[in-house]
Scaffold this motif. Structure first.
Motif, short mmCIF file in Angstrom:
data_model
loop_
_atom_site.label_atom_id
_atom_site.label_comp_id
_atom_site.label_asym_id
_atom_site.label_seq_id
_atom_site.Cartn_x
_atom_site.Cartn_y
_atom_site.Cartn_z
N LEU A 105 0.85 -1.20 0.00
CA LEU A 105 0.00 0.00 0.00
C LEU A 105 0.88 1.24 0.00
CD1 LEU A 105 -2.86 1.29 0.30
CD2 LEU A 105 -2.47 1.26 2.78
N ALA A 106 0.68 2.11 -0.99
CA ALA A 106 1.44 3.35 -1.10
C ALA A 106 0.67 4.50 -0.48
CB ALA A 106 1.74 3.66 -2.56
N VAL A 107 1.34 5.25 0.40
CA VAL A 107 0.76 6.43 1.04
C VAL A 107 1.77 7.56 0.92
CG1 VAL A 107 -0.20 7.42 3.15
CG2 VAL A 107 -0.52 4.97 2.67
N HIS A 108 1.49 8.48 0.01
CA HIS A 108 2.42 9.57 -0.28
C HIS A 108 3.78 8.98 -0.68
CE1 HIS A 108 -0.63 12.33 1.04
NE2 HIS A 108 -0.68 11.78 2.24
N LYS A 109 4.84 9.32 0.00
CA LYS A 109 6.16 8.81 -0.36
C LYS A 109 6.52 7.51 0.37
CE LYS A 109 8.19 13.26 -1.62
NZ LYS A 109 9.33 14.20 -1.41
N PHE A 110 5.57 7.01 1.14
CA PHE A 110 5.80 5.77 1.88
C PHE A 110 5.12 4.60 1.18
CE2 PHE A 110 6.48 8.96 5.13
CZ PHE A 110 7.55 8.46 5.83
N ASN A 111 5.71 3.44 1.35
CA ASN A 111 5.11 2.21 0.87
C ASN A 111 5.14 1.20 2.02
OD1 ASN A 111 5.62 -0.73 -0.33
ND2 ASN A 111 4.38 0.43 -1.78
N PHE A 112 3.96 0.68 2.38
CA PHE A 112 3.84 -0.30 3.45
C PHE A 112 3.49 -1.65 2.83
CE2 PHE A 112 2.69 3.85 5.10
CZ PHE A 112 3.47 3.95 6.23
N SER A 113 4.18 -2.69 3.24
CA SER A 113 3.90 -4.01 2.71
C SER A 113 3.79 -5.02 3.85
CB SER A 113 5.00 -4.45 1.74
OG SER A 113 6.23 -4.61 2.40
N LEU A 114 3.02 -6.06 3.59
CA LEU A 114 2.86 -7.16 4.54
C LEU A 114 2.71 -8.44 3.75
CD1 LEU A 114 2.58 -8.13 7.47
CD2 LEU A 114 0.11 -7.79 7.25
N GLY A 115 3.56 -9.41 4.05
CA GLY A 115 3.52 -10.65 3.30
C GLY A 115 3.97 -11.84 4.10
N MET A 116 4.02 -12.98 3.43
CA MET A 116 4.52 -14.22 4.01
C MET A 116 5.70 -14.68 3.19
SD MET A 116 2.53 -14.87 6.59
CE MET A 116 2.94 -16.58 6.93
N ARG A 117 6.58 -15.46 3.83
CA ARG A 117 7.74 -15.99 3.13
C ARG A 117 8.10 -17.37 3.65
NH1 ARG A 117 12.24 -12.30 2.94
NH2 ARG A 117 13.67 -14.05 2.73
N ASP A 118 8.66 -18.16 2.77
CA ASP A 118 9.13 -19.50 3.11
C ASP A 118 10.57 -19.60 2.65
OD1 ASP A 118 9.64 -22.17 3.49
OD2 ASP A 118 8.25 -22.89 1.95
N ASP A 119 11.51 -19.62 3.60
CA ASP A 119 12.92 -19.85 3.33
C ASP A 119 13.21 -21.32 3.59
OD1 ASP A 119 14.33 -16.91 3.32
OD2 ASP A 119 12.68 -16.97 4.74
N CYS A 120 13.82 -22.00 2.62
CA CYS A 120 14.00 -23.44 2.78
C CYS A 120 15.36 -23.90 2.29
CB CYS A 120 12.91 -24.20 2.03
SG CYS A 120 13.03 -26.00 2.16
N LEU A 121 15.97 -24.80 3.04
CA LEU A 121 17.13 -25.56 2.62
C LEU A 121 16.65 -27.02 2.55
CD1 LEU A 121 20.76 -25.05 3.71
CD2 LEU A 121 19.84 -27.35 3.57
N PRO A 122 16.44 -27.55 1.34
CA PRO A 122 15.79 -28.86 1.20
C PRO A 122 16.69 -30.02 1.63
CG PRO A 122 16.45 -28.02 -0.94
CD PRO A 122 16.72 -26.91 0.03
N VAL A 123 16.06 -31.16 1.88
CA VAL A 123 16.79 -32.37 2.24
C VAL A 123 17.55 -32.91 1.04
CG1 VAL A 123 16.54 -34.75 3.06
CG2 VAL A 123 15.08 -32.94 4.01
N HIS A 124 16.91 -32.89 -0.12
CA HIS A 124 17.50 -33.44 -1.35
C HIS A 124 17.69 -32.32 -2.37
CE1 HIS A 124 16.91 -37.62 -0.04
NE2 HIS A 124 15.72 -37.24 0.39
N ASP A 125 18.82 -32.38 -3.09
CA ASP A 125 19.09 -31.40 -4.13
C ASP A 125 18.35 -31.76 -5.42
OD1 ASP A 125 20.71 -30.08 -2.39
OD2 ASP A 125 22.60 -30.73 -3.28
N LEU A 126 18.07 -30.74 -6.21
CA LEU A 126 17.40 -30.94 -7.48
C LEU A 126 18.31 -31.64 -8.48
CD1 LEU A 126 14.70 -30.23 -8.92
CD2 LEU A 126 15.83 -28.17 -9.77
#
Length: 364
Positions: free
Chosen positions: A266-287
């Protein structure tokens, strides 16, 4: 038009510019790999000071302290209560330079510098090991799939890059033994400067603006490391046991890693506010390639609030992912040890509660 363009630029640039810079979180060694993307705010935005194209420099500073131990999703509260937990403090500065050639093509290069420490118990007292230096440098080419002149509300950017093994992956420091003597050995995998592998990275960035001030964003990043192990021993003060050698946990693995982010801005004047989710993962098996060697696989699901202030060609931002779910999954050596000994094996890892990211982006 100015409102639209500023909002578009803010949403895409400043929510995506941390797409791969802000990996978490402690013993799960998901390292910073840099990265920045930019949405051209206007079809002629590639004209800067009468010259075709422009540069963007981004400086991102990341800090976290990991000290809560988990086996699976279960926190090991006794480690903190008994003061025998491991405490990692990690500071990483990413310096990313991006050359925007036109309204669709750009190339970015990232140079990370890390200053890490790890405190642990030996005998009756604590001691710390440290690492400092350049991490793994990466170069990425980026392309907007739809013409920005026509796709004014949303777009998708695809990127393909290389991550080079420039960071030292066998950094050494002095360890304290139970008897009080000191032994020079490689520091723990969680504070090594690099992973020892040359990797291929896929990046996908997307956004959609519903109005002049409100929109959605999403990012996907996957780093594939084909190299199996890097040869760095995991034993420090004592030789590796026969069991560790048999299950390959006596040497460090070169793991893949990935990141998924999505949220609203959401942009308000010169500010931008964001809210989200994230998943950081180091997998067991490589691709691609083997998954032998010692690694602490796992993932962190986090809520990610952020704020950005932009003026002229400069933007200041802060993002603080806050951990909701932390899971240290069972590694390949854990599985092998379980099969070999008949006793269930599942190593632990220390996680942070949150990660602080602050930075500045300059267009010139």
């Amino acid at each position: 038009m100015k409102t639209i363009t500023r909002t578009t630029l803010t949403i895409c640039l400043l929510t995506l510019l941390v797409q791969t810079q802000t990996f978490a979180q402690g013993c799960v060694a998901i390292r910073s790999t840099g990265g920045i993307c930019v949405m051209n705010e206007h079809p002629d935005s590639t004209e800067t000071n009468g010259k075709k194209g422009y540069w963007i420099y981004n400086n991102n500073d990341r800090y976290y302290k990991s000290f809560r131990h988990f086996i699976g999703k279960q926190e090991q509260f006794q480690r903190t209560a008994l003061h025998n937990n491991v405490i990692n403090k990690v500071f990483t500065q990413d310096n990313t330079f991006t050359r925007v050639f036109d309204d669709r093509w750009s190339v970015s290069a990232d140079l990370p510098i890390a200053d890490n420490s790890r405190s642990q118990l030996a005998g009756t007292g604590r001691f710390s090991t440290h690492s400092f230096g350049i991490g793994d440098i990466s170069v990425t080419g980026l392309y907007w799939l739809f013409d920005p002149k026509k796709a004014t509300k949303g777009n998708i950017q695809a990127g393909l890059g290389l991550k080079f093994a420039t960071g030292q992956y066998d950094y050494q420091d002095y360890f304290k033994t139970a008897s009080g003597s000191r032994v020079l050995a490689p520091v723990d995998q969680s504070i090594q400067l690099g992973d020892g592998g040359t990797g291929v990275a896929l990046t996908v960035n997307a956004y959609y603006n519903f109005t002049h001030t409100f929109g959605l964003y999403g990012n996907f990043f996957y780093l594939a490391n084909p190299r199996d192990v890097n040869g760095t021993p995991t034993s420090t003060t004592t030789p590796a046991s026969a069991t560790k050698i048999a299950v390959t946990s006596d040497v460090e693995s070169v793991p893949d890693q990935y990141l998924i982010r999505f949220g609203a801005s959401l942009a308000v004047h010169k500010f931008n506010f964001s809210l989200g989710m994230r998943d950081d993962c180091l997998p067991v098996h490589d691709l691609i390639g083997g998954s032998d060697g010692f690694r602490r696989p796992g993932y962190i699901i986090a809520a990610e609030p952020g704020i950005t202030y932009s003026f002229k060609n400069i933007a200041l931002y802060a993002y603080v992912p806050i951990a909701i779910i932390r899971d240290r999954t069972q590694s390949v050596p854990d599985i092998r040890q379980t099969e070999l000994t008949g006793t269930y094996a599942h190593g632990d890892a220390a996680f942070a509660d949150y990660v602080v990211n602050v930075g500045i982006s300059v267009k010139f």
